[in-house]
Design a protein around this motif. Structure first.
Motif, PDB file in Angstrom:
ATOM      1  N   VAL A  36     -35.374  29.232 -58.153  1.00 23.96           N
ATOM      2  CA  VAL A  36     -34.096  29.933 -58.261  1.00 23.96           C
ATOM      3  C   VAL A  36     -33.113  29.035 -59.014  1.00 23.96           C
ATOM      4  N   THR A  37     -32.246  29.656 -59.798  1.00 26.13           N
ATOM      5  CA  THR A  37     -31.178  28.935 -60.484  1.00 26.13           C
ATOM      6  C   THR A  37     -29.859  29.282 -59.821  1.00 26.13           C
ATOM      7  N   LEU A  38     -29.140  28.254 -59.400  1.00 23.14           N
ATOM      8  CA  LEU A  38     -27.844  28.434 -58.754  1.00 23.14           C
ATOM      9  C   LEU A  38     -26.740  27.974 -59.690  1.00 23.14           C
ATOM     10  N   ASP A  39     -25.684  28.773 -59.782  1.00 23.75           N
ATOM     11  CA  ASP A  39     -24.477  28.383 -60.502  1.00 23.75           C
ATOM     12  C   ASP A  39     -23.572  27.721 -59.475  1.00 23.75           C
ATOM     13  N   ILE A  40     -23.053  26.534 -59.787  1.00 21.04           N
ATOM     14  CA  ILE A  40     -22.260  25.782 -58.820  1.00 21.04           C
ATOM     15  C   ILE A  40     -20.861  25.559 -59.368  1.00 21.04           C
ATOM     16  N   ASP A  41     -19.867  25.995 -58.617  1.00 17.30           N
ATOM     17  CA  ASP A  41     -18.464  25.788 -58.964  1.00 17.30           C
ATOM     18  C   ASP A  41     -17.879  24.688 -58.085  1.00 17.30           C
ATOM     19  N   GLY A  42     -16.939  23.938 -58.625  1.00 17.41           N
ATOM     20  CA  GLY A  42     -16.220  22.933 -57.860  1.00 17.41           C
ATOM     21  C   GLY A  42     -16.638  21.503 -58.123  1.00 17.41           C
ATOM     22  N   MET A  43     -17.674  21.303 -58.909  1.00 21.93           N
ATOM     23  CA  MET A  43     -18.104  19.941 -59.207  1.00 21.93           C
ATOM     24  C   MET A  43     -17.193  19.339 -60.270  1.00 21.93           C
ATOM     25  N   THR A  44     -16.871  18.043 -60.097  1.00 19.13           N
ATOM     26  CA  THR A  44     -15.953  17.394 -61.029  1.00 19.13           C
ATOM     27  C   THR A  44     -16.488  16.083 -61.608  1.00 19.13           C
ATOM     28  N   CYS A  45     -17.618  15.587 -61.073  1.00 18.16           N
ATOM     29  CA  CYS A  45     -18.095  14.282 -61.536  1.00 18.16           C
ATOM     30  C   CYS A  45     -19.589  14.126 -61.262  1.00 18.16           C
ATOM     31  N   GLY A  46     -20.135  13.009 -61.699  1.00 21.09           N
ATOM     32  CA  GLY A  46     -21.546  12.718 -61.491  1.00 21.09           C
ATOM     33  C   GLY A  46     -21.896  12.524 -60.023  1.00 21.09           C
ATOM     34  N   ALA A  47     -20.959  12.009 -59.234  1.00 20.46           N
ATOM     35  CA  ALA A  47     -21.212  11.841 -57.800  1.00 20.46           C
ATOM     36  C   ALA A  47     -21.370  13.202 -57.128  1.00 20.46           C
ATOM     37  N   CYS A  48     -20.630  14.191 -57.608  1.00 21.70           N
ATOM     38  CA  CYS A  48     -20.765  15.557 -57.080  1.00 21.70           C
ATOM     39  C   CYS A  48     -22.180  16.067 -57.320  1.00 21.70           C
ATOM     40  N   ALA A  49     -22.679  15.881 -58.531  1.00 18.79           N
ATOM     41  CA  ALA A  49     -24.027  16.333 -58.870  1.00 18.79           C
ATOM     42  C   ALA A  49     -25.063  15.614 -58.009  1.00 18.79           C
ATOM     43  N   LYS A  50     -24.865  14.333 -57.782  1.00 23.18           N
ATOM     44  CA  LYS A  50     -25.791  13.552 -56.953  1.00 23.18           C
ATOM     45  C   LYS A  50     -25.777  14.060 -55.511  1.00 23.18           C
ATOM     46  N   ASP A  51     -24.600  14.342 -54.976  1.00 21.07           N
ATOM     47  CA  ASP A  51     -24.485  14.836 -53.605  1.00 21.07           C
ATOM     48  C   ASP A  51     -25.149  16.200 -53.443  1.00 21.07           C
ATOM     49  N   VAL A  52     -24.906  17.099 -54.389  1.00 20.59           N
ATOM     50  CA  VAL A  52     -25.506  18.434 -54.324  1.00 20.59           C
ATOM     51  C   VAL A  52     -27.020  18.332 -54.373  1.00 20.59           C
ATOM     52  N   LYS A  53     -27.527  17.501 -55.272  1.00 17.34           N
ATOM     53  CA  LYS A  53     -28.980  17.324 -55.392  1.00 17.34           C
ATOM     54  C   LYS A  53     -29.562  16.779 -54.092  1.00 17.34           C
ATOM     55  N   ALA A  54     -28.896  15.811 -53.477  1.00 16.21           N
ATOM     56  CA  ALA A  54     -29.384  15.215 -52.231  1.00 16.21           C
ATOM     57  C   ALA A  54     -29.398  16.237 -51.099  1.00 16.21           C
ATOM     58  N   PHE A  55     -28.353  17.045 -50.988  1.00 20.45           N
ATOM     59  CA  PHE A  55     -28.300  18.042 -49.925  1.00 20.45           C
ATOM     60  C   PHE A  55     -29.378  19.112 -50.123  1.00 20.45           C
ATOM     61  N   LEU A  56     -29.604  19.532 -51.355  1.00 21.96           N
ATOM     62  CA  LEU A  56     -30.649  20.524 -51.611  1.00 21.96           C
ATOM     63  C   LEU A  56     -32.032  19.946 -51.332  1.00 21.96           C
ATOM     64  N   ALA A  57     -32.250  18.690 -51.680  1.00 24.12           N
ATOM     65  CA  ALA A  57     -33.554  18.056 -51.474  1.00 24.12           C
ATOM     66  C   ALA A  57     -33.895  17.917 -49.994  1.00 24.12           C
ATOM     67  N   LYS A  58     -32.884  17.871 -49.125  1.00 26.27           N
ATOM     68  CA  LYS A  58     -33.110  17.729 -47.688  1.00 26.27           C
ATOM     69  C   LYS A  58     -33.505  19.043 -47.013  1.00 26.27           C
ATOM     70  N   VAL A  59     -33.349  20.162 -47.690  1.00 29.15           N
ATOM     71  CA  VAL A  59     -33.693  21.458 -47.104  1.00 29.15           C
ATOM     72  C   VAL A  59     -35.214  21.539 -46.951  1.00 29.15           C
ATOM     73  N   PRO A  60     -35.691  21.877 -45.740  1.00 26.87           N
ATOM     74  CA  PRO A  60     -37.145  21.993 -45.547  1.00 26.87           C
ATOM     75  C   PRO A  60     -37.744  23.034 -46.498  1.00 26.87           C
ATOM     76  N   GLY A  61     -38.845  22.682 -47.129  1.00 31.30           N
ATOM     77  CA  GLY A  61     -39.521  23.594 -48.036  1.00 31.30           C
ATOM     78  C   GLY A  61     -39.159  23.405 -49.496  1.00 31.30           C
ATOM     79  N   VAL A  62     -38.109  22.640 -49.779  1.00 30.06           N
ATOM     80  CA  VAL A  62     -37.703  22.403 -51.165  1.00 30.06           C
ATOM     81  C   VAL A  62     -38.620  21.340 -51.758  1.00 30.06           C
ATOM     82  N   SER A  63     -39.228  21.673 -52.910  1.00 29.11           N
ATOM     83  CA  SER A  63     -40.147  20.721 -53.538  1.00 29.11           C
ATOM     84  C   SER A  63     -39.517  19.984 -54.708  1.00 29.11           C
TER      85      SER A  63
END
Length: 119
Positions: A36-63
């Motif tokens: 799935v492709t998600l459009d994400i609003d509210g990100m302002t920097c590279g740390a935001c992208a890193k945080d979003v990626k980390a939270f998504l990676a922690k979801v069970p079943g995400v490869s």
């Protein structure tokens, strides 16, 4: 040095124009994963992208998770054009869980909102 910068810019531009490769989609399909492709609003920097990626990676079943942002001019990132390409096992996680994970990554300085672009 000038040649190296020029080549780097051309490579980055080609990567942005080509986007995610189809090999990733083929691998996901062969393992029974959904992408799935998600459009994400509210990100302002590279740390935001890193945080979003980390939270998504922690979801069970995400490869796999790939967070991309647009480009303004040559060297500046455009975080208003942020996308996340997520491959996951549909029996373990759903799109609504992925959206909630993105929004849970919000911090005191930024609130993220996600919506589905493509399934």
């Amino acid at each position: 040095m000038r040649e190296w910068i020029g080549r780097s810019v051309l490579i980055m531009a080609a990567m942005i124009m080509l986007g995610p490769t189809n090999a990733h989609d083929v691998a996901a399909d062969s393992q029974g994963l959904q992408t799935v492709t998600l459009d994400i609003d509210g990100m302002t920097c590279g740390a935001c992208a890193k945080d979003v990626k980390a939270f998504l990676a922690k979801v069970p079943g995400v490869s796999s998770v790939e967070v991309t942002v647009g480009k303004k001019w040559v060297f500046f990132s455009d975080y208003t054009a942020a996308r996340a390409l997520v491959s996951f096992a549909p029996e373990k996680a759903g799109v609504d869980v992925l959206v909630k994970a993105v929004e849970a990554a919000s911090g005191p300085l930024s609130a993220y909102k996600a919506r589905v672009l493509e399934k």
